[in-house]
Design an enzyme around this catalytic site. Structure first.
Site, PDB file in Angstrom:
ATOM      1  N   LYS A 167       0.823  -1.204   0.000  1.00 57.20           N
ATOM      2  CA  LYS A 167       0.000   0.000   0.000  1.00 57.20           C
ATOM      3  C   LYS A 167       0.855   1.251   0.000  1.00 57.20           C
ATOM      4  O   LYS A 167       0.502   2.238  -0.643  1.00 57.20           O
ATOM      5  CB  LYS A 167      -0.956   0.015   1.204  1.00 57.20           C
ATOM      6  CG  LYS A 167      -2.135  -0.930   1.035  1.00 57.20           C
ATOM      7  CD  LYS A 167      -3.188  -0.721   2.096  1.00 57.20           C
ATOM      8  CE  LYS A 167      -4.378  -1.663   1.894  1.00 57.20           C
ATOM      9  NZ  LYS A 167      -5.324  -1.616   3.002  1.00 57.20           N
TER      10      LYS A 167
ATOM     11  N   LYS B  47      -6.417 -11.317  -8.549  1.00 57.79           N
ATOM     12  CA  LYS B  47      -7.663 -11.466  -7.810  1.00 57.79           C
ATOM     13  C   LYS B  47      -8.673 -10.406  -8.271  1.00 57.79           C
ATOM     14  O   LYS B  47      -8.278  -9.283  -8.597  1.00 57.79           O
ATOM     15  CB  LYS B  47      -7.344 -11.245  -6.326  1.00 57.79           C
ATOM     16  CG  LYS B  47      -8.353 -11.790  -5.362  1.00 57.79           C
ATOM     17  CD  LYS B  47      -7.818 -11.646  -3.942  1.00 57.79           C
ATOM     18  CE  LYS B  47      -8.931 -11.187  -3.034  1.00 57.79           C
ATOM     19  NZ  LYS B  47      -8.548 -11.006  -1.651  1.00 57.79           N
TER      20      LYS B  47
ATOM     21  N   LYS C  37     -11.965  -4.593  -5.996  1.00 53.72           N
ATOM     22  CA  LYS C  37     -12.871  -3.460  -6.151  1.00 53.72           C
ATOM     23  C   LYS C  37     -12.167  -2.249  -6.731  1.00 53.72           C
ATOM     24  O   LYS C  37     -12.805  -1.325  -7.203  1.00 53.72           O
ATOM     25  CB  LYS C  37     -13.610  -3.122  -4.854  1.00 53.72           C
ATOM     26  CG  LYS C  37     -12.855  -3.204  -3.566  1.00 53.72           C
ATOM     27  CD  LYS C  37     -13.817  -2.935  -2.395  1.00 53.72           C
ATOM     28  CE  LYS C  37     -13.184  -3.296  -1.065  1.00 53.72           C
ATOM     29  NZ  LYS C  37     -14.058  -3.181   0.060  1.00 53.72           N
TER      30      LYS C  37
END
Ligand code: TRP
Length: 346
Positions: free
Chosen positions: A128, A210, A213
């Site tokens: 992140k 994966k 969103k």
């Protein structure tokens, strides 16, 4: 309020023989089919076996700057999705993390029992901070400690999480063990819950990734609130291969993913699905997958739309479940404060 709390207390004493299960999702963005088939759908079946707590993790979402009005609406919508998916708010405790102050309080105390080096090793922090180099805030760094607080406050036995969260569960166990070794048995040491068929759904545009969103490609993910035509179109555009063979194998990851989606939606095994489509073209498979997804999501969406109309029902669920979570969490927090030597006011 007092009466409610006593009622809730009786309920949790009643369930003493049941193990405690804790999980939650962040309140940001739109959930994908992956979140539903991989997690939410399976949570529904756990209520009879465990005493379940499911949080809407709104404090965790503050590590990313949010638009306040949208954020508030998303948190409510996630609560409605939990209920629409079939998680009964009478049998399970569904609540907003921020309505129970004990989470933030315990997180601070646990911060003081967590080492910088441990947090620096977290792969999610590294990922992140590489992706959002403009906002590497301290909350992003201590994110796993807040997650540890979430779990430990409820004396959790099992935590269903995806592989991406296993490292956070591991640090939770380390922190709990460290604390217990100093102060005695304060926390239950949680175990990961490995579900039977926790379907892992991949991107429709790149089956190596994966389904997420935050994917930039709008065709990569099916969102839970996508309308039926959008769902059908996204399935039609899914990436497959040029082998033109109906099989379920790693060499054909796009088709394999479509079969995983199909099987999770219609409760079939891959072998059954392969047999069903023997001799068909990929187009037919994609069409059937689209229909299967629509038939799973449509009732969910209808239920969310109904719940959206019933403001006072959701308000009431948010309030009563928060009271129960508050009661359980504070039992642990009081014990912790006493152990470390903080002053109690009686
Ligand atoms: N970090 C989790 C995720 O992004 C969400 C989460 C926060 C969580 N606290 C938790 C999951 C406690 C399980 C238990 O998926």
């Amino acid at each position: 309020m007092c009466g409610t709390i006593i009622l809730r207390e009786e309920k949790s004493e009643m369930n003493k023989d049941q193990k405690v299960l804790y999980s939650g999702m962040q309140a940001t963005g739109n959930l994908t089919l992956g979140n539903y088939l991989g997690a939410l759908k399976n949570w529904v079946n756990l209520a009879s076996e465990y005493e379940c707590f499911y949080g809407v993790m709104d404090l965790h979402s503050l590590t990313v700057r949010q638009n306040p009005a949208e954020f508030r609406a998303h948190a409510r919508e996630l609560m409605m999705l939990y209920i629409a998916a079939g998680i009964d708010p009478e049998k399970n405790c569904l609540y907003l993390q921020s309505s129970v102050p004990a989470h933030a309080e315990l997180a601070w105390i646990l911060d003081c029992f967590t080492y910088m080096g441990e947090l620096q090793r977290m792969t999610q922090f590294k990922d992140k901070s590489a992706r959002h180099s403009d906002n590497i805030n301290a909350g992003l760094f201590t994110y796993p400690v807040l997650m540890a607080a979430d779990i430990l406050l409820y004396q959790t036995d099992v935590v269903p999480v995806g592989v991406d969260q296993l490292q956070h569960l591991e640090i939770t166990r380390d922190i709990a063990q460290r604390f217990n070794s100093i102060y005695g048995d304060v926390f239950t040491i949680p175990e990961p819950y490995i579900g039977k068929v926790g379907a892992k759904i991949m991107s429709l545009q790149d089956p190596a990734k994966k389904m997420s969103k935050s994917d930039e490609n709008p065709n990569a993910s099916i969102f839970l609130m996508d309308d039926p035509d959008t769902i059908r179109r996204k399935c039609k555009r899914a990436i497959t291969d040029s082998e033109a063979t109906i099989a379920y194998r790693d060499e054909q990851p796009g088709l394999k993913n479509l079969f995983d989606i199909y099987c999770a939606c219609v409760s079939k095994t891959p072998d059954e699905a392969v047999a069903e489509f023997a001799g068909c073209g990929y187009g037919q498979v994609k069409e059937a997958v689209g229909e299967a997804v629509v038939s799973v999501l449509k009732p969910l969406q209808d239920r969310v739309k109904e719940l959206q109309k019933d403001k006072s029902y959701i308000d009431n669920v948010i309030k009563t479940n928060a009271e129960r979570a508050y009661y359980c969490a504070n039992k642990t927090l009081r014990k912790v404060k006493k152990k470390v030597g903080l002053t109690e006011i009686r």
